[in-house]
Design an enzyme around this catalytic site. Structure first.
Site, PDB file in Angstrom:
ATOM      1  N   TYR A   1      31.968  38.546  33.667  1.00 18.24           N
ATOM      2  CA  TYR A   1      33.040  37.686  34.171  1.00 18.24           C
ATOM      3  C   TYR A   1      32.433  36.336  34.539  1.00 18.24           C
ATOM      4  O   TYR A   1      31.468  36.278  35.294  1.00 18.24           O
ATOM      5  CB  TYR A   1      33.734  38.300  35.400  1.00 18.24           C
ATOM      6  CG  TYR A   1      34.804  37.365  35.936  1.00 18.24           C
ATOM      7  CD1 TYR A   1      36.033  37.253  35.279  1.00 18.24           C
ATOM      8  CD2 TYR A   1      34.552  36.541  37.038  1.00 18.24           C
ATOM      9  CE1 TYR A   1      36.989  36.359  35.732  1.00 18.24           C
ATOM     10  CE2 TYR A   1      35.517  35.642  37.478  1.00 18.24           C
ATOM     11  CZ  TYR A   1      36.736  35.550  36.819  1.00 18.24           C
ATOM     12  OH  TYR A   1      37.676  34.652  37.247  1.00 18.24           O
TER      13      TYR A   1
ATOM     14  N   TYR B   1      46.279  36.479  39.369  1.00 19.69           N
ATOM     15  CA  TYR B   1      46.711  37.493  38.404  1.00 19.69           C
ATOM     16  C   TYR B   1      47.997  38.204  38.828  1.00 19.69           C
ATOM     17  O   TYR B   1      48.032  39.429  38.943  1.00 19.69           O
ATOM     18  CB  TYR B   1      45.585  38.525  38.179  1.00 19.69           C
ATOM     19  CG  TYR B   1      44.268  37.865  37.871  1.00 19.69           C
ATOM     20  CD1 TYR B   1      44.072  37.235  36.641  1.00 19.69           C
ATOM     21  CD2 TYR B   1      43.245  37.828  38.808  1.00 19.69           C
ATOM     22  CE1 TYR B   1      42.890  36.585  36.369  1.00 19.69           C
ATOM     23  CE2 TYR B   1      42.050  37.183  38.533  1.00 19.69           C
ATOM     24  CZ  TYR B   1      41.883  36.570  37.318  1.00 19.69           C
ATOM     25  OH  TYR B   1      40.709  35.943  37.047  1.00 19.69           O
TER      26      TYR B   1
ATOM     27  N   ASP C   1      24.464  33.142  35.632  1.00 21.43           N
ATOM     28  CA  ASP C   1      25.636  32.943  36.482  1.00 21.43           C
ATOM     29  C   ASP C   1      25.428  33.748  37.770  1.00 21.43           C
ATOM     30  O   ASP C   1      25.667  34.952  37.801  1.00 21.43           O
ATOM     31  CB  ASP C   1      26.888  33.391  35.721  1.00 21.43           C
ATOM     32  CG  ASP C   1      28.160  33.238  36.560  1.00 21.43           C
ATOM     33  OD1 ASP C   1      28.052  32.997  37.783  1.00 21.43           O
ATOM     34  OD2 ASP C   1      29.261  33.380  35.982  1.00 21.43           O
TER      35      ASP C   1
ATOM     36  N   LYS D   1      30.848  30.441  45.133  1.00 21.18           N
ATOM     37  CA  LYS D   1      31.323  31.440  46.103  1.00 21.18           C
ATOM     38  C   LYS D   1      30.709  31.297  47.504  1.00 21.18           C
ATOM     39  O   LYS D   1      31.220  30.540  48.308  1.00 21.18           O
ATOM     40  CB  LYS D   1      31.134  32.832  45.511  1.00 21.18           C
ATOM     41  CG  LYS D   1      32.144  33.076  44.382  1.00 21.18           C
ATOM     42  CD  LYS D   1      32.398  34.534  44.118  1.00 21.18           C
ATOM     43  CE  LYS D   1      33.682  34.774  43.362  1.00 21.18           C
ATOM     44  NZ  LYS D   1      33.536  34.845  41.909  1.00 21.18           N
TER      45      LYS D   1
END
Ligand SMILES: *Cc1c(COP(=O)(O)O)cnc(C)c1O
Length: 427
Positions: free
Chosen positions: A147, A19, A247, A276
């Site tokens: 997210y 970003y 998720d 992750k």
């Protein structure tokens, strides 16, 4: 090779970071080594890591056991295609994942990043209904502040407002968004639940699946909600014949206090995404798990996905060892003591005028400010005081490696409080 004092300029001119803009780049800090919970800057300074490299490095860095696992696999084979080939690290990992997740999850798709595992989960859900003769169920239902990743399918279920993806609105499939549940309390937020109920009731005929982060919403706002809310979501999914995708890419492997966050609601998903910390932060690897009912339901039509680096042997080998390391450790006690420490230490922030809310869940501590903070300025202050944090928007938060010692967490909190008190920085 450029001289270290040229690195930052070169980096800013040529390399995108998450970003960032090439025109207005943010500062970057050169890290040349990492060990335990410490990151070493090029100038030799050491920072206490409060981020676990975005939830991933749960055992800390340069771990001798994880290093050995990778080295051992490296001497055998670092990679081989997964099309038509299988290998021991993948088989061992699939077996472990099936054993440590809930009973119904029996089938594993290895993906190369969290976002890809979400894409695969969405494909599974839509393909399942298609095979059932239902080509109307192609939409997803989710909650705001979520997210799920940066690829197009995943982006379409990220928070539509703060999801950073407004620009792509015209290209993205349109899904349904219920209000996000509240952050505090043990009883489900009635309004949020009603908003969800109304949407699923009205649109279930077009909804293939609900996708949600269990118990903790991560990058979309670092928000927590109660297990009972999740339990009711599961019931509504059953009632209206909608699949449930959980998720757990951020929450998996102990972060919230249970191995998987869904355990707190005593439910099982139809499809589960993990990533992750799966490899202890060593390599990129993710997985999508599903039930026999869904796998069989998808039928003979191949599941249409197959990354080049699917089930990379190095990544699977280090994942196997990372999970072993976790399960053999006293992780529950570690998480509890981090939680305890964060709860105690972050209290002080509550009294600051600039702070809106303080919340702690497992090894996650969040200070929500009333206004957005300037990331570059505040980060520089943290680095000067020897800690590594990456605030975003109104959120200053920490999720340290599980191996962190009490005095290092205390230092992180001391610095947070110190920095938030600097006049003119926040207000
Ligand atoms: C990080 C994250 C993803 C995306 O994973 P990547 O590996 O960055 O693609 C998806 N969902 C959640 C909950 C995450 O925290």
């Amino acid at each position: 090779m450029l001289h270290p004092n040229q690195w930052q300029t070169f980096d800013q001119q040529h390399i995108w970071h998450p970003y960032t803009s090439m025109v207005n780049p943010l500062p970057t800090y050169p890290i040349v080594a990492a060990d335990g919970v410490y990151l070493e800057l090029a100038d030799g300074r050491k920072l206490i890591d409060g981020m676990s490299s975005w939830w991933a490095a749960i055992h800390g860095y340069n771990h001798p056991v994880l290093n050995a696992a990778i080295q051992q696999q490296l001497t055998r084979m670092s990679h081989v295609m997964f099309g038509g080939i299988t290998h021991p690290p993948a088989i061992e990992l699939a077996e472990t994942l099936i054993n440590i997740t809930c009973e119904p999850l029996q089938h594993v798709f290895f993906a190369d990043s969290g976002s890809v595992s979400v894409e695969v989960a969405i494909k599974m859900a839509i393909q399942y209904w298609f095979t059932q003769g239902n080509d109307k169920k192609q939409k997803l239902l989710t909650v705001r502040n979520g997210y799920h990743g940066d690829t197009f399918g995943a982006m379409a279920v990220c928070d539509p407002v703060n999801g950073m993806h407004g620009l792509f609105k015209g290209v993205l499939p349109q899904h349904y968004f219920a209000d996000a549940p509240q952050c505090h309390g043990d009883t489900p937020d009635k309004n949020a639940l009603n908003s969800f109920k109304n949407l699923i009731k009205q649109h279930h005929q077009e909804i293939a699946a609900v996708i949600i982060e269990p118990i903790v919403q991560g990058a979309g706002g670092m928000r927590f909600y109660c297990p009972e809310y999740l339990r009711q979501i599961r019931q509504l999914c059953d009632q209206y014949h909608v699949l449930l995708i959980l998720d757990e890419i951020a929450t998996g492997f102990g972060r919230t206090g249970t191995l998987f966050a869904y355990e707190q609601a005593n439910i099982a998903p139809d499809i589960l995404c993990i990533g992750k910390s799966l490899t202890g932060g060593y390599m990129t690897l993710a997985a999508t798990l599903t039930t026999t009912a869904i796998a069989n339901g998808i039928g003979e039509t191949p599941l249409m996905h197959g990354p080049t680096f699917m089930a990379n042997p190095l990544a699977c080998a280090v994942a196997n060892t990372s999970i072993k390391l976790l399960l053999e450790s006293d992780w529950q006690k570690q998480i509890l003591s981090i939680e305890h420490c964060l709860k105690e230490g972050l209290q002080t922030c509550k009294s600051l005028k600039t702070v809106k809310d303080v919340r702690v869940k497992g090894a996650i501590g969040v200070v929500e400010m009333k206004k957005a903070v300037d990331m570059a300025t505040i980060q520089e202050q943290f680095v000067q005081r020897g800690i590594w944090l990456r605030p975003f928007g109104k959120l200053v938060y920490t999720m340290p490696p599980y191996i962190i010692k009490k005095n290092d967490i205390e230092r992180i909190m001391e610095v947070i409080i110190d920095v938030l008190k600097i006049k003119g920085l926040i207000d």
